[in-house]
Motif scaffolding. Structure first.
Motif, PDB file in Angstrom:
ATOM      1  N   GLN A 114       0.850  -1.203   0.000  1.00  0.00           N
ATOM      2  CA  GLN A 114       0.000   0.000   0.000  1.00  0.00           C
ATOM      3  C   GLN A 114       0.889   1.258   0.000  1.00  0.00           C
ATOM      4  OE1 GLN A 114      -3.567   0.350   0.085  1.00  0.00           O
ATOM      5  NE2 GLN A 114      -3.113   2.514  -0.172  1.00  0.00           N
ATOM      6  N   ASP A 115       1.920   1.277   0.856  1.00  0.00           N
ATOM      7  CA  ASP A 115       2.862   2.415   0.885  1.00  0.00           C
ATOM      8  C   ASP A 115       3.482   2.612  -0.493  1.00  0.00           C
ATOM      9  OD1 ASP A 115       2.600   2.954   3.632  1.00  0.00           O
ATOM     10  OD2 ASP A 115       4.125   1.464   4.167  1.00  0.00           O
ATOM     11  N   ASP A 116       3.860   1.490  -1.115  1.00  0.00           N
ATOM     12  CA  ASP A 116       4.543   1.556  -2.402  1.00  0.00           C
ATOM     13  C   ASP A 116       3.615   2.104  -3.485  1.00  0.00           C
ATOM     14  OD1 ASP A 116       7.343   0.452  -3.397  1.00  0.00           O
ATOM     15  OD2 ASP A 116       5.911   0.300  -5.035  1.00  0.00           O
ATOM     16  N   GLN A 117       2.354   1.669  -3.424  1.00  0.00           N
ATOM     17  CA  GLN A 117       1.412   2.159  -4.435  1.00  0.00           C
ATOM     18  C   GLN A 117       1.039   3.623  -4.181  1.00  0.00           C
ATOM     19  OE1 GLN A 117      -1.144  -1.363  -3.998  1.00  0.00           O
ATOM     20  NE2 GLN A 117      -1.074  -1.588  -6.210  1.00  0.00           N
ATOM     21  N   ASP A 118       1.014   4.027  -2.915  1.00  0.00           N
ATOM     22  CA  ASP A 118       0.743   5.436  -2.574  1.00  0.00           C
ATOM     23  C   ASP A 118       1.785   6.368  -3.193  1.00  0.00           C
ATOM     24  OD1 ASP A 118      -1.422   4.833  -1.041  1.00  0.00           O
ATOM     25  OD2 ASP A 118      -0.454   5.117   0.906  1.00  0.00           O
ATOM     26  N   ARG A 119       3.039   5.886  -3.257  1.00  0.00           N
ATOM     27  CA  ARG A 119       4.114   6.773  -3.702  1.00  0.00           C
ATOM     28  C   ARG A 119       4.194   6.851  -5.226  1.00  0.00           C
ATOM     29  NH1 ARG A 119       8.663   4.733  -5.759  1.00  0.00           N
ATOM     30  NH2 ARG A 119       8.818   2.473  -5.843  1.00  0.00           N
ATOM     31  N   ARG A 120       3.370   6.077  -5.926  1.00  0.00           N
ATOM     32  CA  ARG A 120       3.394   6.089  -7.396  1.00  0.00           C
ATOM     33  C   ARG A 120       2.841   7.417  -7.907  1.00  0.00           C
ATOM     34  NH1 ARG A 120       6.390   1.835  -9.546  1.00  0.00           N
ATOM     35  NH2 ARG A 120       6.803   0.681  -7.643  1.00  0.00           N
ATOM     36  N   ASP A 121       3.258   7.788  -9.131  1.00  0.00           N
ATOM     37  CA  ASP A 121       2.840   9.096  -9.630  1.00  0.00           C
ATOM     38  C   ASP A 121       1.371   9.161 -10.033  1.00  0.00           C
ATOM     39  OD1 ASP A 121       3.299   7.450 -11.827  1.00  0.00           O
ATOM     40  OD2 ASP A 121       4.837   8.715 -12.738  1.00  0.00           O
ATOM     41  N   PHE A 122       0.877   8.110 -10.760  1.00  0.00           N
ATOM     42  CA  PHE A 122      -0.503   8.160 -11.263  1.00  0.00           C
ATOM     43  C   PHE A 122      -1.208   6.837 -11.007  1.00  0.00           C
ATOM     44  CE2 PHE A 122       2.268  10.690 -14.108  1.00  0.00           C
ATOM     45  CZ  PHE A 122       1.931  11.932 -13.562  1.00  0.00           C
ATOM     46  N   THR A 123      -2.520   6.889 -10.931  1.00  0.00           N
ATOM     47  CA  THR A 123      -3.305   5.675 -10.669  1.00  0.00           C
ATOM     48  C   THR A 123      -3.027   4.606 -11.726  1.00  0.00           C
ATOM     49  OG1 THR A 123      -5.153   6.554 -11.951  1.00  0.00           O
ATOM     50  CG2 THR A 123      -5.185   6.971  -9.579  1.00  0.00           C
ATOM     51  N   ILE A 124      -2.819   5.041 -12.971  1.00  0.00           N
ATOM     52  CA  ILE A 124      -2.602   4.064 -14.054  1.00  0.00           C
ATOM     53  C   ILE A 124      -1.219   3.408 -13.959  1.00  0.00           C
ATOM     54  CG2 ILE A 124      -4.230   5.169 -15.651  1.00  0.00           C
ATOM     55  CD1 ILE A 124      -1.761   6.364 -17.130  1.00  0.00           C
ATOM     56  N   ILE A 154      -5.624  10.956 -16.507  1.00  0.00           N
ATOM     57  CA  ILE A 154      -4.398  10.972 -15.688  1.00  0.00           C
ATOM     58  C   ILE A 154      -4.797  11.557 -14.330  1.00  0.00           C
ATOM     59  CG2 ILE A 154      -2.041  11.898 -15.458  1.00  0.00           C
ATOM     60  CD1 ILE A 154      -2.222  10.145 -17.944  1.00  0.00           C
ATOM     61  N   ARG A 155      -4.644  10.730 -13.283  1.00  0.00           N
ATOM     62  CA  ARG A 155      -5.030  11.148 -11.932  1.00  0.00           C
ATOM     63  C   ARG A 155      -3.956  10.665 -10.970  1.00  0.00           C
ATOM     64  NH1 ARG A 155      -8.695   8.995  -8.347  1.00  0.00           N
ATOM     65  NH2 ARG A 155      -8.963   7.146  -9.630  1.00  0.00           N
ATOM     66  N   THR A 156      -3.750  11.375  -9.869  1.00  0.00           N
ATOM     67  CA  THR A 156      -2.720  10.968  -8.892  1.00  0.00           C
ATOM     68  C   THR A 156      -3.371  10.107  -7.809  1.00  0.00           C
ATOM     69  OG1 THR A 156      -3.093  13.008  -7.630  1.00  0.00           O
ATOM     70  CG2 THR A 156      -1.332  13.052  -9.266  1.00  0.00           C
ATOM     71  N   ALA A 174       3.066  13.891 -16.055  1.00  0.00           N
ATOM     72  CA  ALA A 174       1.608  13.914 -16.280  1.00  0.00           C
ATOM     73  C   ALA A 174       1.326  14.416 -17.692  1.00  0.00           C
ATOM     74  CB  ALA A 174       0.940  14.822 -15.252  1.00  0.00           C
ATOM     75  N   ILE A 175       1.998  15.493 -18.062  1.00  0.00           N
ATOM     76  CA  ILE A 175       1.785  16.087 -19.386  1.00  0.00           C
ATOM     77  C   ILE A 175       2.322  15.156 -20.469  1.00  0.00           C
ATOM     78  CG2 ILE A 175       2.509  18.024 -20.869  1.00  0.00           C
ATOM     79  CD1 ILE A 175       2.230  19.790 -18.260  1.00  0.00           C
ATOM     80  N   ARG A 176       3.460  14.522 -20.189  1.00  0.00           N
ATOM     81  CA  ARG A 176       4.026  13.588 -21.174  1.00  0.00           C
ATOM     82  C   ARG A 176       3.090  12.391 -21.420  1.00  0.00           C
ATOM     83  NH1 ARG A 176       6.705   8.286 -20.285  1.00  0.00           N
ATOM     84  NH2 ARG A 176       8.016   9.178 -18.667  1.00  0.00           N
ATOM     85  N   PHE A 177       2.557  11.803 -20.322  1.00  0.00           N
ATOM     86  CA  PHE A 177       1.635  10.661 -20.493  1.00  0.00           C
ATOM     87  C   PHE A 177       0.365  11.096 -21.215  1.00  0.00           C
ATOM     88  CE2 PHE A 177       3.954   8.385 -16.969  1.00  0.00           C
ATOM     89  CZ  PHE A 177       4.302   7.283 -17.730  1.00  0.00           C
ATOM     90  N   ALA A 178      -0.148  12.269 -20.870  1.00  0.00           N
ATOM     91  CA  ALA A 178      -1.362  12.766 -21.531  1.00  0.00           C
ATOM     92  C   ALA A 178      -1.116  12.899 -23.033  1.00  0.00           C
ATOM     93  CB  ALA A 178      -1.762  14.111 -20.934  1.00  0.00           C
ATOM     94  N   LEU A 187      -9.018  17.596 -13.844  1.00  0.00           N
ATOM     95  CA  LEU A 187      -8.999  19.040 -13.588  1.00  0.00           C
ATOM     96  C   LEU A 187      -8.246  19.403 -12.303  1.00  0.00           C
ATOM     97  CD1 LEU A 187      -9.866  21.825 -14.602  1.00  0.00           C
ATOM     98  CD2 LEU A 187     -11.986  21.547 -13.300  1.00  0.00           C
ATOM     99  N   LYS A 188      -8.531  18.691 -11.193  1.00  0.00           N
ATOM    100  CA  LYS A 188      -7.849  18.993  -9.913  1.00  0.00           C
ATOM    101  C   LYS A 188      -6.341  18.862 -10.066  1.00  0.00           C
ATOM    102  CE  LYS A 188      -8.907  16.787  -6.137  1.00  0.00           C
ATOM    103  NZ  LYS A 188      -9.539  15.739  -5.305  1.00  0.00           N
ATOM    104  N   SER A 189      -5.939  17.862 -10.842  1.00  0.00           N
ATOM    105  CA  SER A 189      -4.522  17.597 -11.089  1.00  0.00           C
ATOM    106  C   SER A 189      -3.900  18.732 -11.903  1.00  0.00           C
ATOM    107  CB  SER A 189      -4.397  16.284 -11.859  1.00  0.00           C
ATOM    108  OG  SER A 189      -3.321  15.543 -11.391  1.00  0.00           O
ATOM    109  N   LEU A 190      -4.629  19.169 -12.917  1.00  0.00           N
ATOM    110  CA  LEU A 190      -4.147  20.242 -13.783  1.00  0.00           C
ATOM    111  C   LEU A 190      -3.983  21.532 -12.978  1.00  0.00           C
ATOM    112  CD1 LEU A 190      -3.491  20.290 -16.808  1.00  0.00           C
ATOM    113  CD2 LEU A 190      -5.748  21.250 -17.214  1.00  0.00           C
ATOM    114  N   GLN A 191      -4.956  21.800 -12.114  1.00  0.00           N
ATOM    115  CA  GLN A 191      -4.878  23.006 -11.266  1.00  0.00           C
ATOM    116  C   GLN A 191      -3.703  22.916 -10.297  1.00  0.00           C
ATOM    117  OE1 GLN A 191      -8.880  22.699  -9.775  1.00  0.00           O
ATOM    118  NE2 GLN A 191      -9.719  24.115 -11.314  1.00  0.00           N
ATOM    119  N   ALA A 192      -3.453  21.697  -9.775  1.00  0.00           N
ATOM    120  CA  ALA A 192      -2.330  21.511  -8.837  1.00  0.00           C
ATOM    121  C   ALA A 192      -0.992  21.742  -9.537  1.00  0.00           C
ATOM    122  CB  ALA A 192      -2.377  20.107  -8.231  1.00  0.00           C
TER     123      ALA A 192
END
Length: 472
Positions: A114-124, A154-156, A174-178, A187-192
């Motif tokens: 769970q810790d390891d998956q939390d630290r990943r950049d995106f859900t995918i 793309i979501r975190t 994020a932008i590269r994967f998109a 949207l929340k990710s883009l604003q962040a």
């Protein structure tokens, strides 16, 4: 859900056996699982996460493989890597990470899956497949990454502000994967990303360029550059591009928005070539327009000498971003410097001598230069577009004819400097340069053919005119 078919490669059974013998829980995680679910073809690099020591698991796997491949151990990161039959396996212990403000390098502790998956950049990228015999191929998807793959989002995994602030390179990723996957950033990710844009300053230039190159190599790079612009990251990375934005109007005269025009040119050229550096040339071909923009009452907006200014800017830009300052940079400079030349030829009646000069100066890159100029046609007027394209066809045809007849590409003068010195009994002097230049000009102008005898006779005449006498 079980996905044993994703693990058909015999290597996974070997990792499974090694993990079970060590009593370690192991998973394949990240890009391999994502690309399998997207049916994008199987990547050559595979990330294995172990609950326990990734290094020990790597050693145990190597012992079971034919030829016992070398294990590269990176103690500081707690990772190990081995190569087997064209596949690169990276092993890491499940980790928990905490970050400090001024660095993207985390403080690492052992952790749970769970810790390891939390630290990943995106859900995918947080999807994992179990490798242990008891549940081999079972998919673990704690953040609904599969749904995000289906919805192309793309979501975190965690609150996006935390994910991006911890490691600001993730904003570029994020932008590269998109761009690569043609996904939408939530949207929340883009604003962040916009809120944390300044954090990009702590990322090394090399890593930023690595992501830029991946955006550039995508089927439609404009998507990535539009997102970099929207989130305001672009002004930190390539201010030369953002400076091209906007349309100014004076006395009813307007110029086009050179930023959006540039992105169209990059997309156009990407349909024709995978040459990364030619794509860079397309991205930078107009950067000299911002510093050279002037308004004249009689003629309106001008950008005189923007190609020359732009080619000088290429060097500074490459140096600042720590990009290669070798023949690749010189190639981009040359393309930018010459980017308007075929255009001028296509507008007038094309003379042989003008084509000879173009081929002489562009050398091996004349075809690339023509591809760039064709990509530069972004007019929405179909009549004009047809006219320009036909004109470029004529220029290409003319290049072919002149090339076949005059062999100007990578031109070497038929008469060498040594022969000139020998003929007129000269020591190295100004006259040798004058005669060589005169021969080159005569060939380019079509006064003499590109042949030895004609060039030798011309040399004798030129020497005589300079008051030189031959040896005999």
């Amino acid at each position: 859900m079980n996905h044993q078919e994703a693990l058909e490669n015999p290597i996974f059974k070997i990792v499974s056996a090694a993990a079970d013998e060590l009593g370690v829980t192991a998973y394949v995680i990240g890009g391999y699982v994502r690309d399998y679910l997207l049916q994008r073809g199987i990547p050559k690099d595979i990330d294995i996460v172990a609950i326990g020591s990734g290094i020990e698991l790597a050693k145990a796997v190597a012992d079971k493989l034919k030829g016992k491949p070398q294990v590269s151990i990176f103690k500081n990161f707690g990772t190990a890597m081995l190569k087997h039959e064209g596949i690169e396996l990276e092993f890491v212990g499940a980790r928990k990470e905490s970050y400090q403000r001024n660095s993207r390098k985390p403080i690492v502790e052992n952790g749970t899956l769970q810790d390891d998956q939390d630290r990943r950049d995106f859900t995918i990228n947080a999807l994992a497949l179990s490798l242990n015999a008891s549940d081999f191929g079972k998919l673990l998807d704690p953040f609904n990454g599969v749904a995000d793959l289906q919805e192309q989002i793309i979501r975190t995994p965690l609150e996006p502000g935390i994910t991006y602030s911890d490691d600001p390179l993730r904003m570029m990723r994020a932008i590269r994967f998109a761009t690569q996957l043609n996904f939408t950033i939530e949207l929340k990710s883009l604003q962040a990303i916009t809120s944390h844009k300044e954090r990009i300053k702590i990322i090394s230039k090399e890593r930023i360029v690595d992501e830029l190159n991946k955006i550039m190599a995508s089927p439609k790079p404009s998507k990535g550059f539009a997102l970099l612009n929207k989130t305001e990251l672009l002004s930190y990375i390539l201010p030369e591009l953002t400076a091209l934005q906007g349309i100014e109007e004076k006395e009813g005269q307007r110029h086009k928005d050179n930023f959006w025009h540039t992105l169209e040119v990059v997309d156009n050229i990407s349909k024709e070539t995978d040459n990364l550096w030619l794509r860079w040339a397309a991205l930078l071909h107009d950067i000299g327009k911002a510093p050279t923009k002037k308004f004249h009452k009689k003629i309106g907006w001008t950008f005189h000498g923007h190609e020359f200014v732009g080619s000088k800017m290429v060097y500074k830009l490459f140096k600042r971003l720590r990009m290669p300052l070798n023949d690749k940079m010189k190639y981009v400079q040359k393309m930018v410097l010459m980017s308007s030349r075929p255009q001028i030829l296509s507008e007038d009646f094309v003379t042989d001598s003008a084509v000879r000069r173009l081929v002489f100066e562009a050398g091996d890159h004349v075809d690339d230069l023509m591809t760039l100029c064709e990509a530069d046609i972004t007019t929405k007027n179909s009549k004009k577009q047809k006219k320009y394209k036909n004109n470029f066809k004529l220029v290409r045809q003319k290049i072919k004819e002149v090339e076949e007849r005059d062999h100007i590409r990578n031109f070497q003068p038929p008469v060498s400097g040594e022969e000139i010195m020998d003929t007129f009994n000269l020591k190295p002097s100004r006259e040798i340069g004058l005669i060589k230049d005169a021969i080159k000009e005569a060939i380019l102008e079509g006064e003499i053919p590109n042949e030895y005898e004609a060039a030798k006779n011309f040399m004798l005449q030129k020497g005589k005119a300079l008051g030189l006498t031959t040896k005999n």
